[in-house]
Scaffold this motif. Structure first.
Motif, PDB file in Angstrom:
ATOM      1  N   ARG A  94       0.842  -1.201   0.000  1.00 21.12           N
ATOM      2  CA  ARG A  94       0.000   0.000   0.000  1.00 21.12           C
ATOM      3  C   ARG A  94       0.872   1.244   0.000  1.00 21.12           C
ATOM      4  NH1 ARG A  94      -5.109  -1.725   1.610  1.00 21.12           N
ATOM      5  NH2 ARG A  94      -5.127  -3.784   2.557  1.00 21.12           N
ATOM      6  N   SER A 100      -9.394  -2.030   2.958  1.00 25.59           N
ATOM      7  CA  SER A 100      -9.484  -2.706   4.253  1.00 25.59           C
ATOM      8  C   SER A 100      -8.611  -2.069   5.334  1.00 25.59           C
ATOM      9  CB  SER A 100      -9.156  -4.194   4.109  1.00 25.59           C
ATOM     10  OG  SER A 100      -7.788  -4.401   3.875  1.00 25.59           O
ATOM     11  N   ASP A 175      -2.591   0.699  -4.188  1.00 27.56           N
ATOM     12  CA  ASP A 175      -2.253  -0.586  -3.560  1.00 27.56           C
ATOM     13  C   ASP A 175      -2.414  -1.686  -4.591  1.00 27.56           C
ATOM     14  OD1 ASP A 175      -5.009  -1.119  -3.746  1.00 27.56           O
ATOM     15  OD2 ASP A 175      -5.395  -0.615  -1.663  1.00 27.56           O
TER      16      ASP A 175
HETATM   17  O1  CDP Z   1     -10.193  -4.397  -1.743  1.00 26.59           O
HETATM   18  P1  CDP Z   1     -10.557  -4.584  -0.280  1.00 26.59           P
HETATM   19  O2  CDP Z   1     -10.903  -3.318   0.412  1.00 26.59           O
HETATM   20  O3  CDP Z   1     -11.561  -5.680  -0.066  1.00 26.59           O
HETATM   21  O4  CDP Z   1      -9.241  -5.163   0.399  1.00 26.59           O
HETATM   22  P2  CDP Z   1      -7.795  -4.529   0.539  1.00 26.59           P
HETATM   23  O5  CDP Z   1      -7.105  -5.325   1.590  1.00 26.59           O
HETATM   24  O6  CDP Z   1      -7.883  -3.053   0.752  1.00 26.59           O
HETATM   25  O7  CDP Z   1      -7.107  -4.794  -0.870  1.00 26.59           O
HETATM   26  C1  CDP Z   1      -5.833  -4.263  -1.167  1.00 26.59           C
HETATM   27  C2  CDP Z   1      -5.576  -4.406  -2.650  1.00 26.59           C
HETATM   28  O8  CDP Z   1      -5.428  -5.791  -2.989  1.00 26.59           O
HETATM   29  C3  CDP Z   1      -6.722  -3.885  -3.522  1.00 26.59           C
HETATM   30  O9  CDP Z   1      -6.152  -3.288  -4.677  1.00 26.59           O
HETATM   31  C4  CDP Z   1      -7.498  -5.117  -3.884  1.00 26.59           C
HETATM   32  O10 CDP Z   1      -8.146  -4.982  -5.147  1.00 26.59           O
HETATM   33  C5  CDP Z   1      -6.400  -6.168  -3.943  1.00 26.59           C
HETATM   34  N1  CDP Z   1      -6.913  -7.504  -3.574  1.00 26.59           N
HETATM   35  C6  CDP Z   1      -7.102  -8.480  -4.537  1.00 26.59           C
HETATM   36  O11 CDP Z   1      -6.827  -8.235  -5.708  1.00 26.59           O
HETATM   37  N2  CDP Z   1      -7.566  -9.714  -4.198  1.00 26.59           N
HETATM   38  C7  CDP Z   1      -7.841 -10.023  -2.932  1.00 26.59           C
HETATM   39  N3  CDP Z   1      -8.288 -11.234  -2.643  1.00 26.59           N
HETATM   40  C8  CDP Z   1      -7.656  -9.044  -1.932  1.00 26.59           C
HETATM   41  C9  CDP Z   1      -7.190  -7.807  -2.275  1.00 26.59           C
END
Ligand code: CDP
Length: 237
Positions: A94, A100, A175
């Motif tokens: 990030r 999240s 991120d």
């Molecule tokens: O996207 P979300 O808020 O559910 O989770 P995050 O932890 O903020 O995700 C961080 C980054 O990883 C974002 O760009 C998500 O799109 C990506 N991600 C993903 O591609 N696949 C997952 N299973 C979890 C996160």
């Protein structure tokens, strides 16, 4: 390379066995899903746009000396990749706070994170990909301490290549998530790099250009992804 049998069907991609046990065809489908499959859609051209962006990014990473599973694009929706022994761990970097981390830690959405934050998640749909740490990985055998060190170093090397690349194209790489696997004992970048697995914001207006457009109903997802591709200099049919 002919697709023989589906090895694994994910939410947006299918991995196909080929006649060569060391290679797999990865098909980018038009399916889109968010919120653990709670919201789904099939969007025309999404697969081909993501496959084109993936080719562009993987080629840039290879040129920078980072080994990836990507071999070549076969056609609009299909790429040939090395067959890896995947580790069940997702690596997230990030550069800005969003998603999240904002919900979990209460930090301000959009805050610059310097140095970038590195996080680990367990790849497990049933458990909704819980956040884990290095100790969990070692104790439960998901990845060794040495493998984790390598994955973190590679994930940050990827950041050093991609954050400036996207910025030069007018986008902030907020991120992203990477997955790794072993090929002949080497740690190799697998999976994909497309707007489905990262957050990208317009560098001036902070307009979202990634899957948050779908998650938050902000507009036409494929148009946003096409804009990402075009800004990167990817020519689309
Ligand atoms: O996207 P979300 O808020 O559910 O989770 P995050 O932890 O903020 O995700 C961080 C980054 O990883 C974002 O760009 C998500 O799109 C990506 N991600 C993903 O591609 N696949 C997952 N299973 C979890 C996160």
């Amino acid at each position: 390379m002919d697709k023989l049998k589906a090895l694994y069907e994910g939410k947006a991609k299918t991995a196909w066995e080929t006649a060569d046990p060391n290679y797999v065809v990865m098909e980018f489908r038009n399916d889109t899903s968010a919120f653990d499959g709670g919201k789904t859609a099939s969007l025309a051209r999404k697969g081909l746009v993501n496959s084109a962006v993936d080719e562009h990014v993987m080629t840039a990473l290879s040129a920078a000396g980072i080994e990836t599973h990507f071999e070549r694009r076969i056609d609009a929706n299909n790429v040939l990749v090395k067959r890896l022994q995947m580790l069940p761990v997702e690596c997230v970097v990030r550069n800005r706070a969003s998603g999240s981390i904002v919900r979990r830690l209460g930090v301000e959405d959009g805050a610059t994170l310097a140095p970038p934050v590195f996080e680990l998640f367990l790849k497990n749909d049933e458990l909704h990909d819980p956040m884990i740490n290095a100790s969990h990985c070692v104790t439960f055998g998901w990845a060794s301490a040495e493998q984790l060190a390598e994955m973190e170093a590679l994930t940050l090397q990827v950041n050093a290549v991609l954050a400036p690349m996207f910025l030069a194209a007018g986008m902030i790489l907020v991120d992203y998530k990477l997955e790794f696997g072993l090929f002949e004992g080497r740690m190799v970048l697998g999976d994909e790099f497309s707007p489905d697995g990262c957050r990208l914001w317009d560098a001036t207006t902070l307009r979202k250009l990634d899957k948050d457009v779908f998650r938050q109903d902000l507009g036409d997802l494929v148009e946003s992804y096409q804009e990402v591709a075009t800004r990167l200099g990817v020519v689309l049919p």
